[in-house]
Motif scaffolding. Sequence first.
Motif, mmCIF file in Angstrom:
data_model
loop_
_atom_site.group_PDB
_atom_site.id
_atom_site.type_symbol
_atom_site.label_atom_id
_atom_site.label_comp_id
_atom_site.label_asym_id
_atom_site.label_seq_id
_atom_site.Cartn_x
_atom_site.Cartn_y
_atom_site.Cartn_z
ATOM 1 N N LEU A 111 0.652 0.509 4.631
ATOM 2 C CA LEU A 111 0.661 1.473 3.536
ATOM 3 C C LEU A 111 1.941 1.276 2.745
ATOM 4 C CD1 LEU A 111 -0.464 4.683 5.483
ATOM 5 C CD2 LEU A 111 -1.909 3.037 4.280
ATOM 6 N N GLY A 112 1.797 1.042 1.457
ATOM 7 C CA GLY A 112 2.975 0.848 0.629
ATOM 8 C C GLY A 112 2.733 1.253 -0.809
ATOM 9 N N ILE A 113 3.802 1.300 -1.571
ATOM 10 C CA ILE A 113 3.723 1.617 -2.992
ATOM 11 C C ILE A 113 4.487 0.536 -3.750
ATOM 12 C CG2 ILE A 113 4.303 3.285 -4.798
ATOM 13 C CD1 ILE A 113 4.080 5.484 -2.720
ATOM 14 N N VAL A 114 3.800 -0.077 -4.691
ATOM 15 C CA VAL A 114 4.410 -1.111 -5.524
ATOM 16 C C VAL A 114 4.181 -0.727 -6.984
ATOM 17 C CG1 VAL A 114 4.501 -3.563 -6.101
ATOM 18 C CG2 VAL A 114 3.923 -2.852 -3.759
ATOM 19 N N ARG A 115 5.228 -0.634 -7.741
ATOM 20 C CA ARG A 115 5.157 -0.231 -9.148
ATOM 21 C C ARG A 115 4.390 1.086 -9.309
ATOM 22 N NH1 ARG A 115 4.001 -5.983 -10.754
ATOM 23 N NH2 ARG A 115 2.170 -5.307 -11.918
ATOM 24 N N ASP A 116 4.696 2.028 -8.409
ATOM 25 C CA ASP A 116 4.129 3.377 -8.431
ATOM 26 C C ASP A 116 2.624 3.409 -8.166
ATOM 27 O OD1 ASP A 116 6.592 4.566 -8.921
ATOM 28 O OD2 ASP A 116 6.362 4.426 -11.093
ATOM 29 N N LYS A 117 2.082 2.333 -7.610
ATOM 30 C CA LYS A 117 0.663 2.307 -7.276
ATOM 31 C C LYS A 117 0.492 2.014 -5.794
ATOM 32 C CE LYS A 117 -1.044 0.927 -11.843
ATOM 33 N NZ LYS A 117 -1.828 -0.080 -12.615
ATOM 34 N N ARG B 283 5.308 -8.237 4.342
ATOM 35 C CA ARG B 283 6.494 -8.815 3.713
ATOM 36 C C ARG B 283 6.425 -8.713 2.193
ATOM 37 N NH1 ARG B 283 7.330 -15.315 3.644
ATOM 38 N NH2 ARG B 283 8.699 -15.418 1.814
ATOM 39 N N LEU B 284 5.232 -8.979 1.645
ATOM 40 C CA LEU B 284 5.063 -8.929 0.199
ATOM 41 C C LEU B 284 5.270 -7.515 -0.334
ATOM 42 C CD1 LEU B 284 4.275 -10.262 -2.457
ATOM 43 C CD2 LEU B 284 1.864 -9.949 -1.830
ATOM 44 N N VAL B 285 4.686 -6.525 0.343
ATOM 45 C CA VAL B 285 4.840 -5.135 -0.091
ATOM 46 C C VAL B 285 6.304 -4.711 0.008
ATOM 47 C CG1 VAL B 285 4.258 -2.732 0.428
ATOM 48 C CG2 VAL B 285 2.458 -4.492 0.452
ATOM 49 N N GLU B 286 6.953 -5.097 1.102
ATOM 50 C CA GLU B 286 8.352 -4.712 1.301
ATOM 51 C C GLU B 286 9.259 -5.345 0.248
ATOM 52 O OE1 GLU B 286 11.102 -3.913 5.166
ATOM 53 O OE2 GLU B 286 10.034 -5.827 5.113
ATOM 54 N N GLU B 287 8.992 -6.574 -0.134
ATOM 55 C CA GLU B 287 9.854 -7.267 -1.094
ATOM 56 C C GLU B 287 9.605 -6.846 -2.541
ATOM 57 O OE1 GLU B 287 9.577 -11.458 -0.501
ATOM 58 O OE2 GLU B 287 10.530 -11.402 1.483
ATOM 59 N N THR B 288 8.393 -6.381 -2.836
ATOM 60 C CA THR B 288 8.062 -6.024 -4.228
ATOM 61 C C THR B 288 8.002 -4.523 -4.470
ATOM 62 O OG1 THR B 288 5.681 -6.165 -3.744
ATOM 63 C CG2 THR B 288 6.768 -8.152 -4.572
ATOM 64 N N GLY B 289 8.036 -3.744 -3.398
ATOM 65 C CA GLY B 289 7.932 -2.297 -3.563
ATOM 66 C C GLY B 289 8.514 -1.565 -2.376
ATOM 67 N N HIS B 290 7.767 -0.581 -1.882
ATOM 68 C CA HIS B 290 8.247 0.265 -0.790
ATOM 69 C C HIS B 290 7.218 0.237 0.327
ATOM 70 C CE1 HIS B 290 9.646 4.516 0.636
ATOM 71 N NE2 HIS B 290 10.054 3.548 1.432
ATOM 72 N N LEU B 291 7.572 -0.339 1.468
ATOM 73 C CA LEU B 291 6.701 -0.378 2.641
ATOM 74 C C LEU B 291 6.910 0.899 3.441
ATOM 75 C CD1 LEU B 291 4.719 -1.909 4.494
ATOM 76 C CD2 LEU B 291 6.716 -2.940 5.605
ATOM 77 N N LEU B 292 5.868 1.709 3.539
ATOM 78 C CA LEU B 292 5.966 2.987 4.239
ATOM 79 C C LEU B 292 5.540 2.874 5.695
ATOM 80 C CD1 LEU B 292 4.427 5.213 1.441
ATOM 81 C CD2 LEU B 292 6.814 5.205 2.147
ATOM 82 N N THR B 293 4.444 2.192 5.939
ATOM 83 C CA THR B 293 3.889 2.120 7.295
ATOM 84 C C THR B 293 3.359 0.728 7.557
ATOM 85 O OG1 THR B 293 3.245 4.460 7.387
ATOM 86 C CG2 THR B 293 2.026 2.957 8.793
ATOM 87 N N HIS B 294 3.672 0.210 8.752
ATOM 88 C CA HIS B 294 3.051 -1.032 9.217
ATOM 89 C C HIS B 294 2.628 -0.813 10.653
ATOM 90 C CE1 HIS B 294 3.224 -5.687 9.793
ATOM 91 N NE2 HIS B 294 2.001 -5.216 9.756
#
Length: 405
Positions: A284-290, A261-272
Amino acid sequence: MARKVFVPSRPWQEALEEFLGALRSSGYLAGLPTEEIDVTQALGRVTAAPVYAAISSPHYPAAAMDGIAVRAETTFGASEQEPLELALDREAVVVDTGDPLPEGFDAVIMVEEVAFQDKTTAIIKRPAVPGQNVRPVGEDITAGEMLVPAGHSLTPYDLGGLLAAGVTRVTVRPRPRVAILPTGTEIVPPNPNPAPGEILESNGTMLAALVSQWGGVPEVYPITPDDYQLLKERLDRALEEKDLVLINAGSSAGRDDYTARLVEETGHLLTHGVATRPGKPVILGIVRDKPVIGVPGYPVSAALCAELFAKPVLYYRQGIKPPAREQVRAVLGRKIHSPLGREEFVRVRLEREGDRLVATPTSRGAGTIMALARADGIVVVPRLSEGFPAGQEVTVNLLRPLSGR
């Protein structure tokens, strides 16, 4: 808020490729930064550009042996029957290994083959040839020669070669900085007297050691209890300070699992969730390009997910491909049964029986860290297979050297 249940049916290879592709698109794996450091501090670092020799090695004609330097032509005719006397300092000069060859001299006779009549005369019984026991300029390294290419992990021998060629500074890829966030209200620092229900935090140290092996610089953050706002604050700090974030535990779909939930709300959630056993609830996610990776809490699952997803990111971030594990072929000592639909990573012990190597499966629980510590390798059961019968030859991915087994 409605809970989202992860769907662990995605092949991990597909998830990894998408993850790496997104990181390339964001610039994380392109236009990599560089830094210049002393060669003496560069062991294991990855070169960001080719390195060329500043000078030749040796950079002067050098004696390769202790003995006397001579002009070869003056020694012709010397023999056991007719020894030749040479005047020291005029026809012969005493030299030690590494000394510059005196000007006009072109050979060295080993001290074992020289008799000194007195302080002014040397006696030889064998002639020398031009170049004998002499290291010419550039014998080892020629000035301007490429010593190592870009994308090369520097070995102890490389460091010696660079210094011998007059190179004292080298441009390398920075070591990726990795934040490791242990989470869970039940998690406590390691101690000999935990209360019932308390779980000792050990994954952080294990993950940090793996990160170090893969060229990263880890930092284990304080344990974060199951508090969404506090986890968000810790993630925000980690993203400010580091290049990669591993959030350990909280990656499944329980009521206190906040990572997805945190990754999805603050960035891009790719895989769960991926179709592996163990390790299915990876994030697997990307938040602020990291990159942010949600690592399952069970230690074996955590180790496997780090191997599958964090290791490639760390290597590519340094500009090199992740190395493949060494493999051997072995015969299964027991049947492996595996459910369809998930790629299973089975830990095995290896023993030599006569002329064959036998792989015996160990405990398959995701929480049995010592089963992983004691395993010699891993056998991978494909997603669409129900396992392997006893006696079948399989490929074993080694976790440690065979050590003569």
